[in-house]
Design a protein around this motif. Structure first.
Motif, PDB file in Angstrom:
ATOM      1  N   ARG A  65     -20.578  -8.404  25.530  1.00  0.00           N
ATOM      2  CA  ARG A  65     -20.736  -6.951  25.683  1.00  0.00           C
ATOM      3  C   ARG A  65     -21.978  -6.627  26.518  1.00  0.00           C
ATOM      4  NH1 ARG A  65     -18.860  -3.652  20.237  1.00  0.00           N
ATOM      5  NH2 ARG A  65     -16.982  -4.863  19.796  1.00  0.00           N
ATOM      6  N   ALA A  66     -23.037  -7.381  26.308  1.00  0.00           N
ATOM      7  CA  ALA A  66     -24.246  -7.128  27.084  1.00  0.00           C
ATOM      8  C   ALA A  66     -23.998  -7.385  28.570  1.00  0.00           C
ATOM      9  CB  ALA A  66     -25.385  -8.013  26.576  1.00  0.00           C
ATOM     10  N   ARG A  67     -23.309  -8.481  28.881  1.00  0.00           N
ATOM     11  CA  ARG A  67     -23.014  -8.808  30.264  1.00  0.00           C
ATOM     12  C   ARG A  67     -22.162  -7.717  30.906  1.00  0.00           C
ATOM     13  NH1 ARG A  67     -20.675 -13.417  29.474  1.00  0.00           N
ATOM     14  NH2 ARG A  67     -22.614 -14.627  29.600  1.00  0.00           N
ATOM     15  N   ALA A  68     -21.184  -7.223  30.163  1.00  0.00           N
ATOM     16  CA  ALA A  68     -20.305  -6.179  30.696  1.00  0.00           C
ATOM     17  C   ALA A  68     -21.062  -4.883  30.967  1.00  0.00           C
ATOM     18  CB  ALA A  68     -19.155  -5.922  29.721  1.00  0.00           C
ATOM     19  N   ALA A  69     -22.136  -4.650  30.181  1.00  0.00           N
ATOM     20  CA  ALA A  69     -22.930  -3.422  30.353  1.00  0.00           C
ATOM     21  C   ALA A  69     -24.105  -3.621  31.305  1.00  0.00           C
ATOM     22  CB  ALA A  69     -23.433  -2.948  28.995  1.00  0.00           C
ATOM     23  N   GLY A  70     -24.248  -4.815  31.864  1.00  0.00           N
ATOM     24  CA  GLY A  70     -25.356  -5.085  32.772  1.00  0.00           C
ATOM     25  C   GLY A  70     -26.683  -5.228  32.065  1.00  0.00           C
ATOM     26  N   ILE A  71     -26.659  -5.650  30.806  1.00  0.00           N
ATOM     27  CA  ILE A  71     -27.871  -5.817  30.012  1.00  0.00           C
ATOM     28  C   ILE A  71     -28.216  -7.295  29.917  1.00  0.00           C
ATOM     29  CG2 ILE A  71     -28.850  -5.591  27.691  1.00  0.00           C
ATOM     30  CD1 ILE A  71     -27.221  -3.022  27.382  1.00  0.00           C
ATOM     31  N   LYS A  72     -29.471  -7.618  30.113  1.00  0.00           N
ATOM     32  CA  LYS A  72     -29.912  -9.006  30.033  1.00  0.00           C
ATOM     33  C   LYS A  72     -29.865  -9.492  28.595  1.00  0.00           C
ATOM     34  CE  LYS A  72     -33.900 -12.004  30.963  1.00  0.00           C
ATOM     35  NZ  LYS A  72     -35.301 -12.056  31.445  1.00  0.00           N
ATOM     36  N   SER A  73     -29.334 -10.697  28.389  1.00  0.00           N
ATOM     37  CA  SER A  73     -29.325 -11.305  27.055  1.00  0.00           C
ATOM     38  C   SER A  73     -30.016 -12.662  27.134  1.00  0.00           C
ATOM     39  CB  SER A  73     -27.895 -11.471  26.535  1.00  0.00           C
ATOM     40  OG  SER A  73     -27.154 -12.337  27.368  1.00  0.00           O
ATOM     41  N   VAL A  74     -30.794 -12.966  26.087  1.00  0.00           N
ATOM     42  CA  VAL A  74     -31.535 -14.224  26.014  1.00  0.00           C
ATOM     43  C   VAL A  74     -31.181 -14.892  24.689  1.00  0.00           C
ATOM     44  CG1 VAL A  74     -33.800 -15.316  26.066  1.00  0.00           C
ATOM     45  CG2 VAL A  74     -33.424 -13.183  27.328  1.00  0.00           C
ATOM     46  N   PRO A  75     -30.674 -16.121  24.703  1.00  0.00           N
ATOM     47  CA  PRO A  75     -30.266 -16.796  23.458  1.00  0.00           C
ATOM     48  C   PRO A  75     -31.467 -17.363  22.706  1.00  0.00           C
ATOM     49  CG  PRO A  75     -29.851 -18.234  25.320  1.00  0.00           C
ATOM     50  CD  PRO A  75     -30.355 -16.929  25.903  1.00  0.00           C
ATOM     51  N   THR A  76     -32.305 -16.475  22.167  1.00  0.00           N
ATOM     52  CA  THR A  76     -33.572 -16.901  21.566  1.00  0.00           C
ATOM     53  C   THR A  76     -33.391 -17.712  20.290  1.00  0.00           C
ATOM     54  OG1 THR A  76     -33.641 -14.656  20.669  1.00  0.00           O
ATOM     55  CG2 THR A  76     -35.045 -15.119  22.547  1.00  0.00           C
ATOM     56  N   GLY A  77     -32.309 -17.512  19.582  1.00  0.00           N
ATOM     57  CA  GLY A  77     -32.069 -18.260  18.352  1.00  0.00           C
ATOM     58  C   GLY A  77     -30.593 -18.273  18.050  1.00  0.00           C
ATOM     59  N   ILE A  78     -29.822 -18.595  19.062  1.00  0.00           N
ATOM     60  CA  ILE A  78     -28.379 -18.389  18.977  1.00  0.00           C
ATOM     61  C   ILE A  78     -27.727 -19.267  17.903  1.00  0.00           C
ATOM     62  CG2 ILE A  78     -27.692 -20.096  20.722  1.00  0.00           C
ATOM     63  CD1 ILE A  78     -25.798 -17.786  21.805  1.00  0.00           C
ATOM     64  N   GLU A  79     -28.356 -20.429  17.600  1.00  0.00           N
ATOM     65  CA  GLU A  79     -27.783 -21.273  16.556  1.00  0.00           C
ATOM     66  C   GLU A  79     -27.877 -20.617  15.184  1.00  0.00           C
ATOM     67  OE1 GLU A  79     -32.121 -22.370  16.941  1.00  0.00           O
ATOM     68  OE2 GLU A  79     -30.460 -21.854  18.277  1.00  0.00           O
ATOM     69  N   HIS A  80     -28.804 -19.663  15.043  1.00  0.00           N
ATOM     70  CA  HIS A  80     -28.915 -18.894  13.807  1.00  0.00           C
ATOM     71  C   HIS A  80     -28.386 -17.472  13.983  1.00  0.00           C
ATOM     72  CE1 HIS A  80     -31.019 -21.998  11.636  1.00  0.00           C
ATOM     73  NE2 HIS A  80     -31.900 -22.110  12.616  1.00  0.00           N
ATOM     74  N   LYS A 109     -29.400 -23.623   7.037  1.00  0.00           N
ATOM     75  CA  LYS A 109     -28.066 -23.650   7.601  1.00  0.00           C
ATOM     76  C   LYS A 109     -27.412 -22.328   7.241  1.00  0.00           C
ATOM     77  CE  LYS A 109     -27.366 -28.660   7.384  1.00  0.00           C
ATOM     78  NZ  LYS A 109     -26.506 -29.751   6.838  1.00  0.00           N
ATOM     79  N   VAL A 110     -26.835 -21.679   8.241  1.00  0.00           N
ATOM     80  CA  VAL A 110     -26.284 -20.350   7.999  1.00  0.00           C
ATOM     81  C   VAL A 110     -24.813 -20.319   8.377  1.00  0.00           C
ATOM     82  CG1 VAL A 110     -28.493 -19.211   8.393  1.00  0.00           C
ATOM     83  CG2 VAL A 110     -26.917 -19.500  10.303  1.00  0.00           C
ATOM     84  N   ALA A 111     -24.124 -19.382   7.722  1.00  0.00           N
ATOM     85  CA  ALA A 111     -22.735 -19.106   8.072  1.00  0.00           C
ATOM     86  C   ALA A 111     -22.654 -17.645   8.469  1.00  0.00           C
ATOM     87  CB  ALA A 111     -21.817 -19.389   6.883  1.00  0.00           C
TER      88      ALA A 111
END
Length: 417
Positions: A65-80, A109-111
């Motif tokens: 959704r961020a990409r579609a809106a032209g918003i920068k996204s950074v995977p700062t903690g994507i595993e969590h 560990k998260v779900a």
């Protein structure tokens, strides 16, 4: 669950970058809310720093959704489940609803899930477990509203179990109490912190430093720090004696002088009697070089500043500089226990009444008197500066000539030049 209809005093919900992120993530079977500290602070009518957002959308959907809106996204903690979205230069941490399936220290560990109640229940304190949706409706699944009204910091669920998940919560309990609560700490939480204090040994020095430097400058620091000392929690942190009396006196002196709370100055009052204490604390907390230097300066013969007359105080101020002088003087004041003593106050405010002048004699003055350039010249300048200070900073040409002549003559005599 209890709700209040609308958080009315939150313009950032209606427009601006945060509102844009919420609009982006709401809809198409997904929901997003502002969570944690921003909600707590808005309800308590205190300034808001970061705005964190939780969403039912998984990280990949957030990024899409961020990409579609032209918003920068950074995977700062994507595993969590955390993605940082940058809107108009403002970063927003967006985290997918989750629950811990296994915890160990500060890791878990998260779900991912879609249950707002379970997500709230995994947080540390009830006042941090609130959320607000784009319409301003506040959602309370853990009793946070009642605790905000009571000015109480309380663990969500069993305090001992929450602490065992992350021992940093011991320090956060006291920091949050100092910042947001009134009166004595919640009894159940306090006893659980004492029971879990051995776990402090598992924490990194950097994390302890960050929490303690925030804690000591909070408005309720005196009560929180005293409670920590009474519960035996400061010894494993500092590795030595904690001085709660001077700490309280330092807070009083800062208030009396109208000074902003200073973390290193307060830490010095709490932990430093001699420079060895400063070195130990700096090492245990891994203070920055500047922080360690300031703490060491405070502890260096602070007792010599007691009972100074103003002429002596001016010489100390000249030698030390304004901030080191004031910090060391305030440590001496705090350790003397004279909270409202007018003599101490006069010494502490000397930098506001007197500015240290610049030493007026120069190397050329002594070269002209036959002192050769090199180490000898530097030594003579030091002797002359000492004499100038002892004479109370004269600028009269005849006094300066006399100081230069006498210093040069003394040097030649001592070195048989």
């Amino acid at each position: 669950m209890s709700e209040v209809p609308v958080l009315s005093d939150a313009p950032w919900l209606r427009s601006g970058p945060a509102a844009r992120v919420l609009a982006l993530l709401n809809g198409a079977n997904e929901e997003a809310r502002v969570v944690g500290g921003a909600v707590r602070n808005a309800l308590m009518k205190i300034p808001i720093a970061d705005i964190d957002i939780a969403t039912s959308a998984v990280p990949e959907e957030v990024v899409r959704r961020a990409r579609a809106a032209g918003i920068k996204s950074v995977p700062t903690g994507i595993e969590h489940g955390t993605v940082t979205l940058v809107v108009d230069g403002h970063p927003f941490e967006v985290t997918t609803l989750r629950e811990d399936t296994e915890t160990y220290g500060r890791k878990a560990k998260v779900a991912f899930g879609r249950d707002w109640v379970r997500d709230a229940e995994r947080r540390d304190f009830t006042i941090n477990g609130l959320s607000v949706d784009a319409a301003g409706v506040v959602h309370d699944h853990v009793g946070g509203l009642a605790d905000i009204a009571a000015r109480r910091v309380r663990f969500i669920g069993d305090p001992a179990a929450r602490i065992a998940e992350d021992y940093l919560r011991i320090l956060r309990f006291f920091r949050f109490h100092a910042a947001y609560a009134a009166g004595e700490p919640d009894r159940a939480g306090y006893l659980a912190c004492i029971g879990g204090r051995a776990g402090l040994a598992n924490l990194s020095a950097e994390r302890i430093r960050m929490e303690m430097l925030k804690l000591v400058v909070a408005k309720g620091a005196e009560i929180a720090v005293t409670a920590m000392a009474d519960g035996g929690l400061l010894l494993p942190i500092f590795g030595g004696v904690a001085y709660t009396g001077p700490f309280a006196a330092m807070i009083s002196a800062e208030h009396l002088l109208g000074l902003e709370a200073n973390a290193v100055r307060r830490l010095g009052a709490l932990t430093v009697a001699v420079t060895e204490d400063a070195k130990r604390v700096a090492a245990r907390l891994r203070l920055s070089n500047a922080e360690a230097k300031a703490l060491d300066s405070m502890g260096h013969r602070w007792w010599r500043l007691a009972g100074m007359d103003e002429a002596t105080a001016r010489r100390r101020l000249y030698r030390l500089g304004e901030e080191p002088y004031r910090d060391r003087l305030m440590l001496a004041w705090a350790r003397a226990g004279a909270r409202h003593d007018t003599a101490w106050r006069a010494l502490a405010t000397l930098p506001q009444r007197w500015s240290a002048p610049k030493f007026p004699l120069r190397a050329a003055d002594f070269v002209a008197r036959g002192i050769a350039e090199g180490p000898a010249l530097g030594h003579v300048l030091t002797l002359a500066e000492d004499a100038w200070l002892a004479a109370d900073f004269p600028f009269d040409p005849s006094a300066l000539t006399a100081i230069a002549d006498q210093t040069a003559a003394r040097f030649r005599r001592d070195h048989r030049l």
